[in-house]
Design a protein around this motif. Structure first.
Motif, PDB file in Angstrom:
ATOM      1  N   VAL A  51      18.959 -10.054   3.224  1.00  0.00           N
ATOM      2  CA  VAL A  51      19.870  -9.657   2.158  1.00  0.00           C
ATOM      3  C   VAL A  51      20.041 -10.807   1.165  1.00  0.00           C
ATOM      4  CG1 VAL A  51      22.175  -8.768   1.622  1.00  0.00           C
ATOM      5  CG2 VAL A  51      21.079  -8.172   3.795  1.00  0.00           C
ATOM      6  N   GLY A  52      19.947 -10.475  -0.135  1.00  0.00           N
ATOM      7  CA  GLY A  52      20.149 -11.461  -1.194  1.00  0.00           C
ATOM      8  C   GLY A  52      21.595 -11.503  -1.646  1.00  0.00           C
ATOM      9  N   THR A  53      21.805 -11.695  -2.942  1.00  0.00           N
ATOM     10  CA  THR A  53      23.163 -11.869  -3.457  1.00  0.00           C
ATOM     11  C   THR A  53      23.709 -10.653  -4.185  1.00  0.00           C
ATOM     12  OG1 THR A  53      22.261 -12.835  -5.490  1.00  0.00           O
ATOM     13  CG2 THR A  53      22.891 -14.357  -3.729  1.00  0.00           C
ATOM     14  N   THR A  54      22.850  -9.747  -4.632  1.00  0.00           N
ATOM     15  CA  THR A  54      23.328  -8.633  -5.458  1.00  0.00           C
ATOM     16  C   THR A  54      22.874  -7.262  -4.977  1.00  0.00           C
ATOM     17  OG1 THR A  54      21.446  -8.924  -6.965  1.00  0.00           O
ATOM     18  CG2 THR A  54      23.508 -10.044  -7.533  1.00  0.00           C
ATOM     19  N   ASN A  55      21.620  -7.101  -4.615  1.00  0.00           N
ATOM     20  CA  ASN A  55      21.069  -5.783  -4.329  1.00  0.00           C
ATOM     21  C   ASN A  55      21.461  -5.273  -2.943  1.00  0.00           C
ATOM     22  OD1 ASN A  55      19.772  -5.771  -6.802  1.00  0.00           O
ATOM     23  ND2 ASN A  55      17.868  -6.581  -5.975  1.00  0.00           N
ATOM     24  N   VAL A  56      21.765  -3.984  -2.882  1.00  0.00           N
ATOM     25  CA  VAL A  56      22.011  -3.323  -1.611  1.00  0.00           C
ATOM     26  C   VAL A  56      20.686  -3.182  -0.867  1.00  0.00           C
ATOM     27  CG1 VAL A  56      22.818  -1.213  -0.495  1.00  0.00           C
ATOM     28  CG2 VAL A  56      23.992  -2.079  -2.533  1.00  0.00           C
ATOM     29  N   VAL A  57      20.672  -3.529   0.406  1.00  0.00           N
ATOM     30  CA  VAL A  57      19.463  -3.453   1.212  1.00  0.00           C
ATOM     31  C   VAL A  57      19.600  -2.303   2.199  1.00  0.00           C
ATOM     32  CG1 VAL A  57      18.026  -4.655   2.903  1.00  0.00           C
ATOM     33  CG2 VAL A  57      19.009  -5.915   0.977  1.00  0.00           C
ATOM     34  N   PHE A  86      30.116  -4.447   9.863  1.00  0.00           N
ATOM     35  CA  PHE A  86      29.568  -3.198  10.367  1.00  0.00           C
ATOM     36  C   PHE A  86      28.870  -2.406   9.274  1.00  0.00           C
ATOM     37  CE2 PHE A  86      33.803  -2.092   8.878  1.00  0.00           C
ATOM     38  CZ  PHE A  86      33.618  -0.886   8.237  1.00  0.00           C
ATOM     39  N   ALA A  87      28.031  -1.484   9.705  1.00  0.00           N
ATOM     40  CA  ALA A  87      27.391  -0.488   8.850  1.00  0.00           C
ATOM     41  C   ALA A  87      27.241   0.751   9.704  1.00  0.00           C
ATOM     42  CB  ALA A  87      26.027  -0.972   8.365  1.00  0.00           C
ATOM     43  N   LEU A 112      20.861   2.586   7.407  1.00  0.00           N
ATOM     44  CA  LEU A 112      21.989   1.676   7.305  1.00  0.00           C
ATOM     45  C   LEU A 112      21.883   0.932   5.976  1.00  0.00           C
ATOM     46  CD1 LEU A 112      21.862   0.130  10.878  1.00  0.00           C
ATOM     47  CD2 LEU A 112      23.523   1.798  10.058  1.00  0.00           C
ATOM     48  N   THR A 113      23.002   0.684   5.321  1.00  0.00           N
ATOM     49  CA  THR A 113      22.993  -0.051   4.062  1.00  0.00           C
ATOM     50  C   THR A 113      23.822  -1.312   4.190  1.00  0.00           C
ATOM     51  OG1 THR A 113      24.842   1.251   3.202  1.00  0.00           O
ATOM     52  CG2 THR A 113      22.621   1.994   2.662  1.00  0.00           C
ATOM     53  N   PHE A 114      23.321  -2.387   3.593  1.00  0.00           N
ATOM     54  CA  PHE A 114      23.964  -3.695   3.634  1.00  0.00           C
ATOM     55  C   PHE A 114      24.174  -4.168   2.198  1.00  0.00           C
ATOM     56  CE2 PHE A 114      21.567  -2.953   7.427  1.00  0.00           C
ATOM     57  CZ  PHE A 114      22.351  -3.453   8.446  1.00  0.00           C
ATOM     58  N   VAL A 155      20.200 -10.016  11.013  1.00  0.00           N
ATOM     59  CA  VAL A 155      20.508  -9.932   9.588  1.00  0.00           C
ATOM     60  C   VAL A 155      20.472 -11.352   9.044  1.00  0.00           C
ATOM     61  CG1 VAL A 155      22.229  -9.332   7.858  1.00  0.00           C
ATOM     62  CG2 VAL A 155      21.864  -7.835   9.821  1.00  0.00           C
ATOM     63  N   GLN A 156      19.666 -11.575   8.013  1.00  0.00           N
ATOM     64  CA  GLN A 156      19.406 -12.928   7.518  1.00  0.00           C
ATOM     65  C   GLN A 156      19.721 -13.079   6.036  1.00  0.00           C
ATOM     66  OE1 GLN A 156      15.204 -13.254   8.507  1.00  0.00           O
ATOM     67  NE2 GLN A 156      15.670 -14.319  10.419  1.00  0.00           N
ATOM     68  N   HIS A 157      20.121 -14.297   5.662  1.00  0.00           N
ATOM     69  CA  HIS A 157      20.217 -14.668   4.256  1.00  0.00           C
ATOM     70  C   HIS A 157      18.816 -14.726   3.655  1.00  0.00           C
ATOM     71  CE1 HIS A 157      24.429 -16.200   4.497  1.00  0.00           C
ATOM     72  NE2 HIS A 157      24.090 -16.567   5.718  1.00  0.00           N
ATOM     73  N   ASN A 158      18.639 -14.150   2.477  1.00  0.00           N
ATOM     74  CA  ASN A 158      17.397 -14.370   1.748  1.00  0.00           C
ATOM     75  C   ASN A 158      17.305 -15.838   1.345  1.00  0.00           C
ATOM     76  OD1 ASN A 158      14.961 -13.448   0.485  1.00  0.00           O
ATOM     77  ND2 ASN A 158      15.966 -13.775  -1.473  1.00  0.00           N
ATOM     78  N   SER A 159      16.081 -16.361   1.275  1.00  0.00           N
ATOM     79  CA  SER A 159      15.887 -17.756   0.872  1.00  0.00           C
ATOM     80  C   SER A 159      14.834 -17.849  -0.218  1.00  0.00           C
ATOM     81  CB  SER A 159      15.467 -18.608   2.079  1.00  0.00           C
ATOM     82  OG  SER A 159      14.264 -18.119   2.645  1.00  0.00           O
ATOM     83  N   THR A 160      14.927 -18.896  -1.011  1.00  0.00           N
ATOM     84  CA  THR A 160      13.938 -19.178  -2.056  1.00  0.00           C
ATOM     85  C   THR A 160      13.446 -20.615  -1.894  1.00  0.00           C
ATOM     86  OG1 THR A 160      15.599 -19.933  -3.663  1.00  0.00           O
ATOM     87  CG2 THR A 160      15.044 -17.574  -3.655  1.00  0.00           C
TER      88      THR A 160
END
Length: 261
Positions: A51-57, A86-87, A112-114, A155-160
């Motif tokens: 999951v990034g900062t803006t988009n629903v995954v 939760f989701a 499921l949506t995050f 569930v992980q933070h997206n990275s760049t």
């Protein structure tokens, strides 16, 4: 705090009545009745949810179950993460579809949506880590089975990650400086921040080759910055590669070409 779940017989089906407490969704201990079984559970194709900062995954979930009477449409799926996040997917809102594989076996699927910017459910950096996928499935003869953790997933933070190798061109035997930055998605302020003290590999691919080899492993500084030097030997591509952690997704840069004279 975990909420409680009640089972109620409604007409000819088993319905899940979920009562949320605080910011959590419903969940109960394992249980059931009859000979119904859960045979297979898959979340997001077996891959972590990143999951990034803006988009629903969105993450597809499939639950395969069997009973001698066949599987009813009354299936409920919920996912619970740390702290707790939760989701959920509800059968009574038409969000789950069950497809028969045979007279006794069906696969029920939902999504499921995050949402990293959600006010409830998936909230903040504490959501990173191991999640439990819970499900309740009922059969046509009123058998049912509930698993609080039918499977787990990450569930992980997206990275760049960035890379820059310079100078180019460079004389053979001279120093090449390779810089970069590792950043991760912050779900508290919805921005990317440098990720400190992470091990990152510097890799090199000789021109004309398809294979990267690791030259060294360095650590990001307090701001996520990377910097190291190597000796110029031949034309080729430099890249950084981060293997990831249980809470941070892996990432690898494209190669940055350096011409050696």
């Amino acid at each position: 705090m975990r909420a409680t779940t009640r089972l109620a017989l409604l007409g000819t089906s088993v319905a899940l009545v979920a009562t949320a407490i605080g910011a959590t969704a419903a969940q109960a201990a394992d249980g059931g009745a009859g000979d119904i079984t859960i045979d297979k559970v898959v979340v997001n194709g077996g891959k972590p949810v990143v999951v990034g900062t803006t988009n629903v995954v969105s993450a597809k979930v499939s639950v395969t179950a069997s009973d001698d009477s066949g599987i009813a449409e009354t299936t409920y799926i919920s996912a619970f993460g740390p702290n707790p996040n939760f989701a959920q997917v509800w059968y009574d809102q038409g969000q789950i579809t069950c497809v028969k594989a045979s007279a006794t076996t069906s696969t029920c699927s939902g999504t499921l949506t995050f949402d990293p910017q959600a006010a409830t459910g998936f909230v903040g950096n504490s959501a990173a880590g191991t999640w439990n996928l819970g499900t309740l499935v009922s059969a046509n003869d009123f058998d049912y089975i509930h698993k609080d953790a039918a499977t787990t997933f990450q569930v992980q933070h997206n990275s760049t990650l960035t890379v820059n190798a310079s100078p180019t061109p460079v004389k053979k035997g001279k120093a090449i400086t390779v810089t970069g930055k590792l950043s991760l998605a912050n779900w508290d302020d919805h921005k990317y921040h440098g990720d400190a003290n992470q091990s990152v590999k510097l890799q090199f691919r000789k021109k004309g080759s398809n294979t990267y080899t690791t030259l060294k492993t360095i650590r990001s500084d307090a701001a996520g910055n990377l910097k190291t030097t190597v000796t110029a030997s031949t034309d080729g591509y430099f890249r950084y590669s981060f293997a990831g952690t249980p809470t941070i997704a892996p990432v690898t840069t494209a190669g940055d070409f350096v011409h050696v004279r």
